[in-house]
Design an enzyme around this catalytic site. Structure first.
Site, PDB file in Angstrom:
ATOM      1  N   LYS A  75     -70.176  14.247 -86.332  1.00  0.00           N
ATOM      2  CA  LYS A  75     -70.657  13.507 -85.164  1.00  0.00           C
ATOM      3  C   LYS A  75     -72.102  13.102 -85.407  1.00  0.00           C
ATOM      4  O   LYS A  75     -72.961  13.944 -85.671  1.00  0.00           O
ATOM      5  CB  LYS A  75     -70.533  14.350 -83.894  1.00  0.00           C
ATOM      6  CG  LYS A  75     -70.915  13.575 -82.627  1.00  0.00           C
ATOM      7  CD  LYS A  75     -70.551  14.329 -81.373  1.00  0.00           C
ATOM      8  CE  LYS A  75     -70.930  13.560 -80.120  1.00  0.00           C
ATOM      9  NZ  LYS A  75     -70.269  12.231 -80.038  1.00  0.00           N
ATOM     10  N   GLY A  96     -65.474   3.988 -76.294  1.00  0.00           N
ATOM     11  CA  GLY A  96     -65.806   5.406 -76.237  1.00  0.00           C
ATOM     12  C   GLY A  96     -66.885   5.761 -77.235  1.00  0.00           C
ATOM     13  O   GLY A  96     -67.179   6.937 -77.445  1.00  0.00           O
ATOM     14  N   GLY A 129     -72.608  12.140 -75.839  1.00  0.00           N
ATOM     15  CA  GLY A 129     -72.576  11.325 -74.632  1.00  0.00           C
ATOM     16  C   GLY A 129     -72.075  12.113 -73.439  1.00  0.00           C
ATOM     17  O   GLY A 129     -72.531  11.915 -72.305  1.00  0.00           O
ATOM     18  N   THR A 130     -71.150  13.023 -73.676  1.00  0.00           N
ATOM     19  CA  THR A 130     -70.625  13.865 -72.600  1.00  0.00           C
ATOM     20  C   THR A 130     -71.714  14.764 -72.031  1.00  0.00           C
ATOM     21  O   THR A 130     -71.851  14.909 -70.810  1.00  0.00           O
ATOM     22  CB  THR A 130     -69.452  14.716 -73.118  1.00  0.00           C
ATOM     23  OG1 THR A 130     -68.432  13.848 -73.627  1.00  0.00           O
ATOM     24  CG2 THR A 130     -68.876  15.588 -72.017  1.00  0.00           C
ATOM     25  N   HIS A 184     -70.123  20.236 -81.406  1.00  0.00           N
ATOM     26  CA  HIS A 184     -69.214  19.256 -81.984  1.00  0.00           C
ATOM     27  C   HIS A 184     -69.124  19.440 -83.490  1.00  0.00           C
ATOM     28  O   HIS A 184     -69.899  20.186 -84.092  1.00  0.00           O
ATOM     29  CB  HIS A 184     -69.676  17.829 -81.672  1.00  0.00           C
ATOM     30  CG  HIS A 184     -69.328  17.377 -80.285  1.00  0.00           C
ATOM     31  ND1 HIS A 184     -70.125  17.646 -79.201  1.00  0.00           N
ATOM     32  CD2 HIS A 184     -68.260  16.694 -79.808  1.00  0.00           C
ATOM     33  CE1 HIS A 184     -69.580  17.140 -78.111  1.00  0.00           C
ATOM     34  NE2 HIS A 184     -68.444  16.565 -78.448  1.00  0.00           N
ATOM     35  N   HIS A 185     -68.207  18.715 -84.099  1.00  0.00           N
ATOM     36  CA  HIS A 185     -68.020  18.743 -85.542  1.00  0.00           C
ATOM     37  C   HIS A 185     -69.234  18.139 -86.251  1.00  0.00           C
ATOM     38  O   HIS A 185     -70.008  17.368 -85.671  1.00  0.00           O
ATOM     39  CB  HIS A 185     -66.748  17.980 -85.924  1.00  0.00           C
ATOM     40  CG  HIS A 185     -66.695  16.602 -85.345  1.00  0.00           C
ATOM     41  ND1 HIS A 185     -67.272  15.511 -85.948  1.00  0.00           N
ATOM     42  CD2 HIS A 185     -66.152  16.136 -84.195  1.00  0.00           C
ATOM     43  CE1 HIS A 185     -67.088  14.430 -85.209  1.00  0.00           C
ATOM     44  NE2 HIS A 185     -66.408  14.789 -84.133  1.00  0.00           N
ATOM     45  N   SER A 222     -68.052   8.180 -71.701  1.00  0.00           N
ATOM     46  CA  SER A 222     -68.616   9.070 -72.708  1.00  0.00           C
ATOM     47  C   SER A 222     -67.553  10.023 -73.237  1.00  0.00           C
ATOM     48  O   SER A 222     -67.699  10.590 -74.326  1.00  0.00           O
ATOM     49  CB  SER A 222     -69.792   9.857 -72.126  1.00  0.00           C
ATOM     50  OG  SER A 222     -69.376  10.644 -71.019  1.00  0.00           O
ATOM     51  N   ASN A 223     -66.488  10.192 -72.468  1.00  0.00           N
ATOM     52  CA  ASN A 223     -65.391  11.061 -72.879  1.00  0.00           C
ATOM     53  C   ASN A 223     -64.127  10.622 -72.134  1.00  0.00           C
ATOM     54  O   ASN A 223     -64.152  10.522 -70.906  1.00  0.00           O
ATOM     55  CB  ASN A 223     -65.716  12.518 -72.556  1.00  0.00           C
ATOM     56  CG  ASN A 223     -64.836  13.500 -73.274  1.00  0.00           C
ATOM     57  OD1 ASN A 223     -63.608  13.366 -73.248  1.00  0.00           O
ATOM     58  ND2 ASN A 223     -65.429  14.485 -73.919  1.00  0.00           N
TER      59      ASN A 223
END
Length: 233
Positions: free
Chosen positions: A135, A71, A141-142, A131-132, A97-98
């Site tokens: 990352k 992942g 990737g998503t 995102h956080h 990707s997720n």
């Protein structure tokens, strides 16, 4: 099931917790400092490491004859190389990707909506992902998967983080503390807007999906995706 964790950050620890709840055993907790990878008592490996170590981790598992699920994002320019390497080893590899089950349903919705929107003039498309701050890669990737689905169903040619040309999808990548992951696709016209959005409330969904994929992949050979795991399409 005996699981090796290649990458023992926040995601690795979340996967460990869910794997133990589901009565599995953790045989290895590898970090970027790990030099010895002992897969002798392992049934499957799950990689949530760093872009710089993912390829090496995947190859180590394939060399040992261990199914590997990854992942990790940020290394996909070498995806085809890994697919070929897996085939040469008669191995087993699954990348997503997720791994969230909800996100994979969201992918299917995005794919269908983009097919419908491609038949209608007057709309522009953009993607926002949040995102956080820890990352490392941007866009996620998503978000790239979502963009590539839209590109495959439309006249768009590419995605960009910068100012979009007419044939490009703009991706806005935001980093905010403690946000597990939010993805929103917007179709805008002069008369209305259409939005679809997925919001993760925590990392448990990602970890659960990875463990479910590990359970599913046992005794299989080949290259797979979460569509195979969920029996979609």
């Amino acid at each position: 099931m005996r699981i090796a964790l290649l990458g023992y950050g926040r995601m690795g620890k979340s996967i460990e917790s869910i794997a133990l709840e589901r009565h599995h055993t953790i045989t290895l907790k590898a970090t970027s400092n790990t030099t010895v990878f002992d897969f002798s008592n392992t049934d499957v490996a799950i990689d949530f490491s760093l872009p710089s170590t993912a390829i090496s981790n995947i190859k180590k598992a394939l060399d040992a004859g261990i199914p590997i699920i990854s992942g990790t994002t940020g290394w996909l320019e070498d995806y085809d190389t890994i697919v070929d390497y897996c085939s040469s080893k008669n191995g087993t590899f699954l990348y997503a990707s997720n791994f969230s089950l909800g996100v994979n349903i969201f992918f299917e919705i995005n794919n269908k909506l983009s097919q419908l929107m491609a038949k209608v003039d007057g709309y522009t498309t953009q993607i926002e992902e949040i995102h956080h701050t820890k990352k490392l890669d941007a866009p996620s990737g998503t978000a790239i998967t979502l963009a590539e689905q839209i590109i495959g169903n439309s006249d768009y040619k590419n995605w960009t983080l910068g100012e979009a040309q007419k044939d490009e999808i703009h991706i806005e990548a935001k980093r905010i503390p403690e946000v597990p992951g939010t993805h929103e696709i917007t179709y805008n016209s002069k008369i209305d807007s259409i939005n679809i959005k997925h919001t993760a409330h925590n990392r448990q969904g990602f970890a659960l999906g990875a463990v479910i994929a590990a359970e599913w992949i046992a005794n299989k050979k080949g290259v797979f995706t979460m569509r195979d795991v969920l029996n979609i399409g």
